[in-house]
Write an enzyme that holds these catalytic residues in place. Structure first.
Site, PDB file in Angstrom:
ATOM      1  CE1 TYR A  85      -3.039   3.141   0.951  1.00  0.00           C
ATOM      2  CE2 TYR A  85      -1.744   3.276   2.964  1.00  0.00           C
ATOM      3  CZ  TYR A  85      -2.665   3.819   2.101  1.00  0.00           C
ATOM      4  OH  TYR A  85      -3.212   5.056   2.379  1.00  0.00           O
ATOM      5  CE  LYS A 118      -2.292   7.063  -0.908  1.00  0.00           C
ATOM      6  NZ  LYS A 118      -3.517   7.609  -1.566  1.00  0.00           N
TER       7      LYS A 118
END
Length: 489
Positions: free
Chosen positions: A246, A250
């Site tokens: 994740y 990002k």
């Protein structure tokens, strides 16, 4: 750090949002809802808020708006303010648009797409795939490739004055160390044989897509491919020195926005671990388990008596309403100034109000001792002081007395959880520079400071966890989902 003399005129937060048309992604999620609620409560003169909703058609999008936003308890203060005209007010201000990041024009109907391009003044991109270790192909598509399409769409918006992208403070961090408010460039600090690769974001995406394709061709079975894509995400995150997939995607998303956005004020907001509301619209509102909550509730139910963690590690927590206040302040500042550029804000509490893992579990022990939960037989669960283990193997050995299948399953669950949390729970010296964010406080008027508080010094962490956060999680999430178990690890 002492703030400068308060500016009597302030940043002009309310004035900036008045009569604006805003386009929001992720509005049905935790942070998105809090942002929409705050806008409608303090700036009811906002013109329109377009909400991009993952839905097959307009009817489904309207249903999601009704059930997930209009009917949400979060909006009870606005409901009380408007009374019988509440729903009319909400439907007049909020416009749901069915869409899909993975499709051209964000999956929007051509008429809606044209309407948004012509009318929107501010874009707030909150939506993301937030699973820490999802399939690498899925995370890359939703958090990076789709953002390329989103940026292209934003460039075509005729009256756009500001673009905000919500990232994560941990997406910039090589633990341990200090995370500064500066651009990310994965292509520069990843090295191979000691040399900087010097790759652009487009080249980085191409590399990841090629690796994904190679794995997909090699693994034909769908179930096996699922597992391999998750493992691939973990490996690629480790290669880029990121805690999980994740945060890797990002980081890449930030690079897309930073390098490709063009001549426009762009704000990149980097909150740390976002938890329940501190004050607004009322204390303790939360939706779904956030970063710390699975561990806190597992401890409170007696399932977890120890964990792999350094008790002296700093744990940076920020209430969601204060994150929203910082976001709106930064948006107003740069939207009003109209200076082209990319502006970074770490929204963090570490520097001004540090909190350790030991502190958190002391608060949890105090809470669950005073307010014990009950197991499925109605017996009060007695919690002990949390045990901290120096390594995952030590943590596994401590629970190796398990003999039943259910106990073994629980041990496997918490071992996986320990591996996920290890980068955050094991380093004592992780700090987030938040100079830009704190400087915003010095530019606000006293009235704005009261309306848009994000001064983390004012938080009493013991009071927050024992009287606001844990009761909020129990009331809004846990009590609705689970039957308690007395199994322990």
């Amino acid at each position: 750090m002492a703030f400068r003399q308060k500016n009597e005129r302030g940043v002009g937060i309310v004035n900036f949002f008045e009569h604006k048309t805003i386009f929001v992604t992720g509005a049905t999620g935790f942070m998105g809802k809090v942002f929409v609620e705050k806008i409608l409560r303090v700036v009811p003169t906002v013109k329109k808020i377009y909400l991009l909703v993952r839905a097959h058609d307009a009817e489904t999008a309207m249903h999601r708006l009704k059930t997930q936003i209009i009917d949400s308890k979060l909006f009870k203060v606005i409901r009380e303010k408007h009374g019988q005209s509440y729903e009319e007010f909400m439907w007049n201000k909020l416009v749901p648009i069915s869409g899909d990041f993975g499709k051209p024009c964000l999956g929007m109907d051509t008429n809606f797409a044209s309407l948004v391009r012509n009318e929107v003044n501010v874009i707030v991109h909150i939506g993301a795939n937030t699973k820490w270790n999802d399939r690498h192909d899925v995370a890359l598509e939703l958090n990076v490739k789709s953002l390329l399409r989103f940026v292209d769409f934003a460039k075509d918006c005729m009256n756009l004055v500001l673009f905000l992208y919500v990232s994560s403070a941990f997406a910039t961090q090589e633990i341990p160390g200090v995370t500064f408010e500066k651009p990310i460039d994965l292509g520069q600090y990843i090295t191979e044989d000691g040399e900087a690769l010097g790759l652009s974001i487009e080249q980085l995406i191409d590399i990841e897509m090629r690796i994904i394709s190679e794995v997909a061709l090699r693994i034909q079975e769908e179930e096996d491919q699922e597992k391999e894509m998750i493992k691939l995400g973990m490996r690629r995150a480790k290669y880029y020195k990121m805690a999980n997939n994740y945060l890797l995607t990002k980081s890449m998303g930030e690079m897309v926005v930073t390098k490709l956005m063009g001549k426009l004020p762009v704000v990149i907001l980097r909150p740390t671990l976002i938890e329940s509301t501190f004050e607004e619209p009322f204390p303790g509102w939360i939706e779904g388990y956030k970063a710390l909550d699975p561990i806190i509730l597992s401890y409170g139910t007696g399932q977890l008596e120890g964990f792999r963690a350094n008790p002296n590690a700093t744990m940076d927590v920020v209430p969601v309403d204060m994150v929203t206040n910082a976001m709106m302040t930064a948006m107003a500042k740069h939207g009003n100034e109209k200076k082209h550029g990319v502006y970074f804000y770490n929204v963090a509490s570490t520097v001004v109000n540090p909190l350790t893992i030991h502190d958190i579990f002391n608060f949890c022990t105090n809470y669950f001792t005073s307010h014990p939960l009950k197991d499925s037989n109605g017996v009060k669960i007695i919690v002990k002081d949390m045990k901290f283990f120096e390594s995952i193997p030590e943590f596994i050995i401590a629970g190796s007395g398990a003999v039943t299948a259910s106990y073994a399953k629980l041990q496997y669950k918490f071992t996986r959880m320990a591996a996920l949390y290890e980068p955050f729970f094991s380093i004592p010296g992780a700090w987030f520079d938040d100079k830009n964010t704190r400087n915003l406080l010095g530019e606000m008027s006293l009235e704005e400071l009261n309306m848009f508080n994000f001064d983390f010094k004012c938080i009493d962490w013991k009071d927050y966890f024992t009287n606001i956060h844990i009761p909020g999680v129990y009331h809004h999430v846990f009590n609705k989902k689970k039957t308690l178990s007395s199994s322990r690890l």
